[in-house]
Design a protein around this motif. Structure first.
Motif, mmCIF file in Angstrom:
data_model
loop_
_atom_site.group_PDB
_atom_site.id
_atom_site.type_symbol
_atom_site.label_atom_id
_atom_site.label_comp_id
_atom_site.label_asym_id
_atom_site.label_seq_id
_atom_site.Cartn_x
_atom_site.Cartn_y
_atom_site.Cartn_z
ATOM 1 N N GLY A 179 0.821 -1.208 0.000
ATOM 2 C CA GLY A 179 0.000 0.000 0.000
ATOM 3 C C GLY A 179 0.851 1.251 0.000
ATOM 4 N N GLY A 180 1.935 1.221 0.802
ATOM 5 C CA GLY A 180 2.844 2.362 0.824
ATOM 6 C C GLY A 180 3.513 2.588 -0.515
ATOM 7 N N LEU A 181 3.902 1.530 -1.188
ATOM 8 C CA LEU A 181 4.557 1.642 -2.491
ATOM 9 C C LEU A 181 3.683 2.357 -3.512
ATOM 10 C CD1 LEU A 181 6.430 -1.723 -3.224
ATOM 11 C CD2 LEU A 181 7.335 0.590 -3.477
ATOM 12 N N VAL A 182 2.408 1.986 -3.579
ATOM 13 C CA VAL A 182 1.543 2.579 -4.606
ATOM 14 C C VAL A 182 1.132 3.998 -4.251
ATOM 15 C CG1 VAL A 182 0.703 0.315 -5.309
ATOM 16 C CG2 VAL A 182 -0.589 1.625 -3.622
ATOM 17 N N SER A 183 1.488 4.477 -3.035
ATOM 18 C CA SER A 183 1.199 5.865 -2.674
ATOM 19 C C SER A 183 2.320 6.816 -3.082
ATOM 20 C CB SER A 183 0.973 5.983 -1.161
ATOM 21 O OG SER A 183 2.203 5.919 -0.454
ATOM 22 N N LEU A 184 3.471 6.285 -3.484
ATOM 23 C CA LEU A 184 4.625 7.121 -3.797
ATOM 24 C C LEU A 184 4.462 7.819 -5.147
ATOM 25 C CD1 LEU A 184 7.518 4.749 -2.642
ATOM 26 C CD2 LEU A 184 6.396 6.575 -1.346
ATOM 27 N N VAL A 185 5.168 8.920 -5.303
ATOM 28 C CA VAL A 185 5.098 9.712 -6.525
ATOM 29 C C VAL A 185 5.434 8.874 -7.747
ATOM 30 C CG1 VAL A 185 6.342 11.509 -7.800
ATOM 31 C CG2 VAL A 185 5.434 11.994 -5.547
ATOM 32 N N VAL A 186 6.497 8.075 -7.646
ATOM 33 C CA VAL A 186 6.933 7.314 -8.812
ATOM 34 C C VAL A 186 5.845 6.355 -9.283
ATOM 35 C CG1 VAL A 186 9.395 7.488 -8.336
ATOM 36 C CG2 VAL A 186 8.067 5.659 -7.260
ATOM 37 N N ALA A 187 5.025 5.864 -8.353
ATOM 38 C CA ALA A 187 3.937 4.960 -8.719
ATOM 39 C C ALA A 187 2.740 5.731 -9.256
ATOM 40 C CB ALA A 187 3.525 4.108 -7.518
#
Length: 668
Positions: free
Chosen positions: A211-219
């Motif tokens: 969940g944290g990964l898909v919240s990042l700008v790059v995602a």
């Protein structure tokens, strides 16, 4: 490092509705959603997304995180409604549960109030004779404890990551490594010790990290420019639907199977970064999804104690009854959201200072712990002599276990451990061979051995059939290879003993297809069971010993120790706990076993059912004694009264020097 702050995302609210809807439908048994419980995994991914997004935005603005403010906000959001449900559940339990249950589950309330009930449940997961967790009205707090442990540690972890200054892609790489390591250990542990993978928060960290990964700008930048984002969102819904419809609680979960709901949720969250009229957000934004999502936390809190208490009071709950439970859940959820959850969360005075919110958190935690401890003390004082007698009957170990609990091999154990009871210099040696259903016969058999100057040697292993059939262990959530290895070695050791007789007993209803315990999966057919049983009986007969196969005992519809204790507490007769004979016994299984043993010279089939049932009913109490400690394990005090009947049924009215050559005796 994260996308800029955006307006409220209704698709996430709708996703919460899907999550809580699956959990409630599963627990209420109102739809064919065997995988509805994975709604919890959807919540974990959403939490990871929202919390990481918020914290990284704060780090991006100020270079740090106001931890006290963060913890205070979480406390206002979660703890008031949680305490209300804990207090109400404890109060209702006083009138519904037996005092012994009140004591046990008050401990659950205490651990729930202190946010570590997931660790407490780990202990019970490994105890074969532990109280049935399905009756624990605080069971669902395990996921809240996991989330609260995540909230406690995740901000510090993200601060450390930011301090390293790895850049946007570096942060994504670190979160990816965390997710990969946590998932790898979780997948491995699911096959080795499933309860750890299920309840232990570090092994659930990968879901929050995704969940944290898909919240990042790059995602999110990638997703906002991806032309097929709407298609990705619908594919995410499809993955969740597949998980709801195909996964069941008998599957090795979480493990690799958990990738379905986690990946589906991540795809939906990414899809929402590119608003589209044709994307799933259009569906999730509909009023029913929004309203349900808004109440999702309260719905989750209330639904479990409502259905647990309802099924205790009305075991045969109809569809109308379940719909009534749903209405009660919705009503309680709306009231707690309207008058507790929302007012405290938005309270201006509490929001104005972190210390005020933290003080509230300390107060609510202390109140929850105090109420739980007080409930346990009140329950302890409510235990009268009759209640105590029932509790002691259920708790007393079999004769084999009284020697050493290791007399019954654990699930992972493959090396047999024999235990000897009776005479040291016996005139005959009898072997008791089987699983926990053989173990409960060790009590009357030990008495028979002592009376006749015999030796009783036990070879026992939990959940392990004597019949040579493929076995699936529901506690390990995998094929039970340890049983096959243990059985082979045990049979070699039995042969070396050269016993006069081998008595075989096993929980047949947990291995073969039947209508008594038929909710289990991975059961073998009766033909396979007959072949495997005949193979094992023939091998045992080659030792030269007479082989006696005992018919399996009845299976009651309720846990008798708790049912009888509740009936006493509520001023009702224990007969409400009786089970109709036709519901406790599947004659087809007995016929299969009798046919499998027929024709094998020196093998006899003995039916002791009449010790537990009359023509119509299997009583919970016989002669003032509790018959079974749970649904199907004989209570030791009652088992101790069966030695005379058992000796006559197996060995005849008189014990002769060569009883092995007597014709078969079946106790009817």
């Amino acid at each position: 490092m994260t996308a800029p702050v955006t307006a409220f995302r209704p698709d996430i609210e709708g996703l919460r509705a899907i999550a809580v809807g699956g959990v409630i439908a599963f627990h209420f048994g109102m739809s064919d959603l065997p995988g509805g419980f994975i709604g919890v995994d959807i919540f974990f991914v959403i939490s990871g997304y929202l919390i990481t997004r918020h914290l990284m935005q704060e780090i991006g603005r100020s270079g740090t995180v106001d931890l006290w403010r963060f913890y205070g906000r979480r406390a206002r959001r979660l703890l008031p409604a949680s305490l209300l449900v804990i207090a109400t559940t404890l109060a209702a339990g006083y009138f519904i549960l037996a005092p012994s249950e009140q004591q046990l589950y008050a401990k659950g309330a205490l651990f729930a109030s202190s946010y570590v009930i997931n660790l407490w449940l780990l202990r019970w997961s490994f105890d074969y004779f532990a109280a049935d967790t399905a009756s624990n009205p605080f069971l669902h707090f395990w996921s809240l404890s996991v989330e609260e442990q995540f909230y406690l540690l995740w901000p510090a972890f993200l601060l450390l990551v930011a301090w390293l200054r790895p850049g946007a892609r570096g942060i994504a790489l670190i979160l990816g490594v965390v997710a990969l390591v946590s998932f790898g250990v979780s997948a491995w542990m699911t096959s080795v010790s499933q309860p750890w993978a299920f309840y232990f928060s570090p092994l659930r960290a990968w879901e929050f990290a995704i969940g944290g990964l898909v919240s990042l700008v790059v995602a999110e930048r990638w997703a906002s420019g991806f032309r097929f984002s709407p298609v990705m969102g619908w594919a995410g819904i499809a993955l969740i639907a597949v998980a709801y419809l195909s996964v069941s609680e008998t599957d090795p979960f979480p493990g690799f199977i958990a990738l379905l709901p986690v990946a589906g949720t991540a795809m939906l969250l990414l899809s929402g970064a590119r608003p589209s009229a044709v994307g799933p957000a259009s569906l999730l934004s509909l009023p029913p999804f929004q309203w349900t999502g808004k109440l999702s936390y309260s719905l989750y809190l209330w639904h479990w104690p409502v259905i647990v208490y309802a099924t205790i009071l009305w075991p045969d709950l109809t569809l109308a009854g379940r719909l009534t439970c749903l209405a009660v859940t919705v009503g309680l959820s709306f009231l707690s959201y309207r008058f507790v959850e929302n007012p405290v969360r938005l309270n201006g005075w509490l929001s104005a200072g972190s210390l005020r919110s933290l003080g509230l958190a300390a107060l609510l935690t202390s109140v929850g712990v105090t109420l739980s401890y007080g409930a346990a003390q009140i329950a302890a004082r409510s235990v009268d002599p009759d209640q105590k007698l029932i509790a002691e009957s259920a708790a007393r170990s079999s004769s084999a276990r009284q020697i050493d609990s290791a007399c019954v091999a654990s699930l992972e154990q493959t090396t047999p451990r024999s235990c000897s009871l009776g005479a040291e210099q016996p005139v005959k040696t009898i072997v008791l061979f089987g699983d926990s259903h053989a173990d409960h016969w060790s009590t009357p058999l030990a008495k028979i051995a002592e009376t006749n100057n015999w030796r009783l040697v036990t070879y026992l292993k939990s959940s392990c059939a004597v019949a040579a059939v493929p076995t699936w262990n529901v506690r390990l959530m995998r094929a039970y290879a340890e049983c096959d290895a243990w059985r082979q070695t045990a049979m070699k050791e039995i042969a070396s003993l050269k016993p006069d007789a081998v008595i075989v007993s096993q929980f047949s209803y947990s291995y073969v297809e039947n209508d008594v315990n038929g909710e289990l999966e991975h059961l073998v057919t009766r033909d396979v069971w007959a072949e495997g049983l005949r193979t094992s009986l023939a091998a045992l007969r080659k030792t030269g010993a007479e082989v006696v196969l005992l018919r399996d005992v009845p299976v009651h519809k309720s846990y008798l120790d708790r049912c009888v204790a509740r009936s006493l507490w509520q001023g009702r007769s224990s007969t409400v706990c009786d089970t109709p004979r036709q519901e406790a016994i599947d004659e087809r299984v007995a016929n299969t076993e009798q046919a499998a043993s027929a024709g094998l010279d020196g093998v006899r089939y003995v039916d002791l059912t009449e010790l537990f049932c009359n023509d119509t009913t299997c009583p919970a109490m016989i002669g003032g004694k509790l018959t079974f400690r749970d649904r199907h394990h004989i209570a030791t005090p009652y088992a101790a009264t069966l030695s005379g009947s058992m000796q006559r049924a197996i060995f005849g009215n008189q014990v002769a020097a060569h009883w092995a050559v007597r014709p078969p005796v079946t106790f009817r």
